[in-house]
Design an enzyme around this catalytic site. Sequence first.
Site, PDB file in Angstrom:
ATOM      1  N   ASP A 213      -2.176   5.429   7.888  1.00  0.00           N
ATOM      2  CA  ASP A 213      -2.542   5.148   6.496  1.00  0.00           C
ATOM      3  C   ASP A 213      -1.640   5.796   5.435  1.00  0.00           C
ATOM      4  OD1 ASP A 213      -4.599   3.883   7.828  1.00  0.00           O
ATOM      5  OD2 ASP A 213      -6.221   5.024   6.900  1.00  0.00           O
TER       6      ASP A 213
ATOM      7  N   ASP B   1      -5.125   0.837   6.185  1.00  0.00           N
ATOM      8  CA  ASP B   1      -6.489   0.599   5.714  1.00  0.00           C
ATOM      9  C   ASP B   1      -6.455  -0.702   4.899  1.00  0.00           C
ATOM     10  OD1 ASP B   1      -9.009   1.888   5.960  1.00  0.00           O
ATOM     11  OD2 ASP B   1      -8.910   2.622   3.905  1.00  0.00           O
TER      12      ASP B   1
ATOM     13  N   HIS C 198      -9.088  -3.313   3.136  1.00  0.00           N
ATOM     14  CA  HIS C 198     -10.467  -3.657   2.787  1.00  0.00           C
ATOM     15  C   HIS C 198     -10.579  -4.923   1.955  1.00  0.00           C
ATOM     16  CE1 HIS C 198     -11.746   0.092   4.442  1.00  0.00           C
ATOM     17  NE2 HIS C 198     -11.236   0.854   3.495  1.00  0.00           N
TER      18      HIS C 198
ATOM     19  N   HIS D 267     -15.890  -4.252  -0.518  1.00  0.00           N
ATOM     20  CA  HIS D 267     -16.167  -3.596   0.766  1.00  0.00           C
ATOM     21  C   HIS D 267     -17.361  -2.642   0.677  1.00  0.00           C
ATOM     22  CE1 HIS D 267     -15.324  -1.276   4.488  1.00  0.00           C
ATOM     23  NE2 HIS D 267     -14.922  -2.467   4.888  1.00  0.00           N
TER      24      HIS D 267
ATOM     25  N   HIS E  38     -10.406   1.254  -2.832  1.00  0.00           N
ATOM     26  CA  HIS E  38      -9.053   1.632  -2.383  1.00  0.00           C
ATOM     27  C   HIS E  38      -8.560   0.651  -1.330  1.00  0.00           C
ATOM     28  CE1 HIS E  38     -11.667   3.363   0.692  1.00  0.00           C
ATOM     29  NE2 HIS E  38     -10.643   3.261   1.505  1.00  0.00           N
TER      30      HIS E  38
ATOM     31  N   LYS F 150      -7.142  -2.061   9.674  1.00  0.00           N
ATOM     32  CA  LYS F 150      -8.518  -1.681  10.011  1.00  0.00           C
ATOM     33  C   LYS F 150      -9.357  -1.666   8.742  1.00  0.00           C
ATOM     34  CE  LYS F 150      -7.317   3.212   9.756  1.00  0.00           C
ATOM     35  NZ  LYS F 150      -8.080   3.546   8.544  1.00  0.00           N
TER      36      LYS F 150
ATOM     37  N   CYS G 167      -9.412   9.699   8.983  1.00  0.00           N
ATOM     38  CA  CYS G 167      -8.839   8.675   9.869  1.00  0.00           C
ATOM     39  C   CYS G 167      -8.018   9.275  11.010  1.00  0.00           C
ATOM     40  CB  CYS G 167      -8.045   7.671   9.042  1.00  0.00           C
ATOM     41  SG  CYS G 167      -9.128   6.722   7.944  1.00  0.00           S
TER      42      CYS G 167
HETATM   43 ZN   LIG Z   1     -10.837   2.902   3.532  1.00  0.00          ZN
END
Ligand SMILES: [Zn+2]
Length: 209
Positions: free
Chosen positions: A13, A51, A53, A57, A86, A111, A156
Amino acid sequence: MKITSTDVLLVVDIQNDFCPGGALAVADGDAVIEPIHRAAQFFQHIILTQDWHTPDHNSFSSAHPGKRPFEQIELDYGTQTLWPDHCVQGTRGADFHPALQLTRAELILRKGFRRAIDSYSAFFENDRTTATGLAGYLRERGLNRIFLAGLAYDYCVAYSALDARGLGMPVVILRDACRAIDLNGSVAECERQFAAEGVEQMNTADLSA
Ligand SMILES: [Zn+2]
């Protein structure tokens, strides 16, 4: 430690939103890029996570009226920390930091793309049962030992490390190539689990070809 052809560097990330100026900035987050580049020279195999989203989310406080960032709520899969919006798919905040130069990475694993489920770990989403497919990818390619770097150390990176241990893989966290959020004692808690589960830690200076 000597890096071999079955080792993989998993870079977690390194995105604009997690770096200074981003929507969910980790203090000093962009400082991990230089040690990551130093470590990368020893690895034949590099994987990046991103990451990723949906705009609405479930992990965003904005999706829960009356809730604020960093509060916790109970979702059907358990306790979830709420975050500022984010890493929304296709936005600049979700892009990799421009200083990150790892073009030879072999896989970008996205993810957190299911609206209803967050995913800290690169292996299992936050319901702890939905697999991302990374374990199968590593197994099919014969990649066994995982070295982890990136953001954030206590979310993470930590969840990925502990899941990899649960899957029976040796795991090393490159501590100088990570930065933490440290929310509600999260650093102390993850380090307690690292000790219990056999997650090793070292610095990028300890690596060799
Ligand atoms: Zn996130």
